[in-house]
Write a protein that holds these residues in place. Structure first.
Motif, mmCIF file in Angstrom:
data_model
loop_
_atom_site.group_PDB
_atom_site.id
_atom_site.type_symbol
_atom_site.label_atom_id
_atom_site.label_comp_id
_atom_site.label_asym_id
_atom_site.label_seq_id
_atom_site.Cartn_x
_atom_site.Cartn_y
_atom_site.Cartn_z
ATOM 1 N N ASP A 1 39.252 31.191 29.219
ATOM 2 C CA ASP A 1 39.266 29.831 28.983
ATOM 3 C C ASP A 1 40.705 29.204 30.539
ATOM 4 N N CYS A 2 41.372 30.292 30.497
ATOM 5 C CA CYS A 2 41.590 30.036 31.509
ATOM 6 C C CYS A 2 42.143 31.546 32.430
ATOM 7 N N ALA A 3 43.188 31.775 33.375
ATOM 8 C CA ALA A 3 43.865 32.448 33.905
ATOM 9 C C ALA A 3 44.524 32.291 34.294
ATOM 10 N N LEU A 4 45.796 33.660 34.693
ATOM 11 C CA LEU A 4 46.818 33.741 35.315
ATOM 12 C C LEU A 4 47.303 34.093 35.916
ATOM 13 N N LEU A 5 47.215 34.048 37.591
ATOM 14 C CA LEU A 5 47.270 34.913 38.293
ATOM 15 C C LEU A 5 48.315 35.056 39.695
ATOM 16 N N ASP A 6 49.030 36.018 39.781
ATOM 17 C CA ASP A 6 50.267 36.815 40.865
ATOM 18 C C ASP A 6 49.338 35.912 41.450
ATOM 19 N N THR A 7 50.330 35.718 42.890
ATOM 20 C CA THR A 7 50.111 35.598 44.389
ATOM 21 C C THR A 7 49.789 37.069 44.730
ATOM 22 N N TRP A 8 50.182 38.493 44.637
ATOM 23 C CA TRP A 8 50.163 39.350 45.081
ATOM 24 C C TRP A 8 50.126 40.723 43.981
ATOM 25 N N LEU A 9 49.215 41.571 44.516
ATOM 26 C CA LEU A 9 48.587 42.278 43.755
ATOM 27 C C LEU A 9 49.199 43.793 44.550
ATOM 28 N N GLY A 10 50.154 44.102 44.345
ATOM 29 C CA GLY A 10 50.331 45.167 45.391
ATOM 30 C C GLY A 10 50.585 44.517 46.150
ATOM 31 N N LYS A 11 49.933 45.316 47.983
ATOM 32 C CA LYS A 11 51.229 44.809 49.274
ATOM 33 C C LYS A 11 49.778 44.067 49.436
ATOM 34 N N ARG A 12 48.833 43.964 48.642
ATOM 35 C CA ARG A 12 47.877 42.269 49.170
ATOM 36 C C ARG A 12 47.893 41.498 48.343
ATOM 37 N N PRO A 13 47.216 40.189 49.013
ATOM 38 C CA PRO A 13 47.706 38.773 48.626
ATOM 39 C C PRO A 13 45.911 38.589 47.512
ATOM 40 N N GLY A 14 46.108 39.585 46.465
ATOM 41 C CA GLY A 14 44.997 40.069 45.730
ATOM 42 C C GLY A 14 44.285 38.009 45.112
ATOM 43 N N GLY A 15 46.210 37.546 44.293
ATOM 44 C CA GLY A 15 45.671 36.966 43.806
ATOM 45 C C GLY A 15 44.874 35.517 43.973
ATOM 46 N N PHE A 16 44.579 35.353 45.666
ATOM 47 C CA PHE A 16 43.641 34.596 45.980
ATOM 48 C C PHE A 16 42.180 35.138 45.653
ATOM 49 N N LEU A 17 42.015 36.783 46.035
ATOM 50 C CA LEU A 17 40.411 37.038 46.150
ATOM 51 C C LEU A 17 40.009 36.610 44.881
ATOM 52 N N VAL A 18 40.669 36.950 43.208
ATOM 53 C CA VAL A 18 40.249 36.659 41.939
ATOM 54 C C VAL A 18 40.019 35.256 41.604
ATOM 55 N N ALA A 19 41.117 34.106 42.417
ATOM 56 C CA ALA A 19 40.618 33.071 42.251
ATOM 57 C C ALA A 19 39.873 32.523 42.570
ATOM 58 N N SER A 20 38.865 33.150 43.505
ATOM 59 C CA SER A 20 37.367 33.108 44.065
ATOM 60 C C SER A 20 36.633 32.793 43.437
ATOM 61 N N ALA A 21 37.131 34.051 42.601
ATOM 62 C CA ALA A 21 35.961 34.429 41.754
ATOM 63 C C ALA A 21 36.320 33.523 40.690
ATOM 64 N N CYS A 22 36.746 33.274 39.735
ATOM 65 C CA CYS A 22 37.328 31.880 39.776
ATOM 66 C C CYS A 22 36.242 30.727 39.075
ATOM 67 N N VAL A 23 36.868 30.456 40.610
ATOM 68 C CA VAL A 23 36.654 29.016 41.166
ATOM 69 C C VAL A 23 34.540 29.193 40.504
ATOM 70 N N ALA A 24 34.037 30.871 41.577
ATOM 71 C CA ALA A 24 32.750 30.577 41.225
ATOM 72 C C ALA A 24 32.076 30.838 39.864
ATOM 73 N N ARG A 25 33.379 31.161 38.768
ATOM 74 C CA ARG A 25 32.607 31.288 37.501
ATOM 75 C C ARG A 25 33.136 29.782 37.008
ATOM 76 N N ASN A 26 33.494 28.642 37.543
ATOM 77 C CA ASN A 26 34.043 27.758 36.529
ATOM 78 C C ASN A 26 35.315 27.576 35.888
ATOM 79 N N LEU A 27 35.575 28.471 36.362
ATOM 80 C CA LEU A 27 37.397 29.212 34.942
ATOM 81 C C LEU A 27 38.376 28.932 36.096
#
Length: 121
Positions: free
Chosen positions: A50-76
């Motif tokens: 129904d929704c996601a809570l995403l941290d900015t940094w996943l390890g040493k990379r700003p992976g949260g924004f990559l997950v955000a792109s996946a959420c947008v593509a899925r209308n999440l």
């Protein structure tokens, strides 16, 4: 309700889960993931979130924004999170419905989840 929590800090994931279980979302299914690849794999599962809570940094990379792109593509709908309050505009700019500065209060979390799960126009 099913909520995806993506943060590389296990303590933060557990704190968010506890707050969600104590609040109005006590019956929700909270799925905790600590990595970019784990989050993308979970998003591809057949049971939708129904929704996601995403941290900015996943390890040493700003992976949260990559997950955000996946959420947008899925209308999440998703909420961006960071200890760095200057990240708020970046999160909102990439489609987040809300931003949480970590650590957050139960009330702040409830407001953000409410924004993420309200019906869309």
């Amino acid at each position: 309700m099913r909520i995806l929590v993506v943060d590389d800090d296990k303590d933060v994931r557990e704190q968010l889960r506890r707050m969600l279980k104590r609040g109005d979302y006590g019956q929700c299914d909270v799925v905790e993931i600590g990595s970019l690849h784990g989050a993308i794999n979970k998003l591809d599962e057949c049971a939708p979130f129904d929704c996601a809570l995403l941290d900015t940094w996943l390890g040493k990379r700003p992976g949260g924004f990559l997950v955000a792109s996946a959420c947008v593509a899925r209308n999440l709908p998703f909420v961006g999170m960071s200890r760095d309050v200057t990240m708020e505009s970046k999160w909102l700019g990439c489609g987040a419905v809300a931003f949480l500065s970590k650590p957050c209060s139960p009330m702040e979390l409830a407001v953000a989840i409410g924004k993420a799960t309200r019906p869309r126009k």
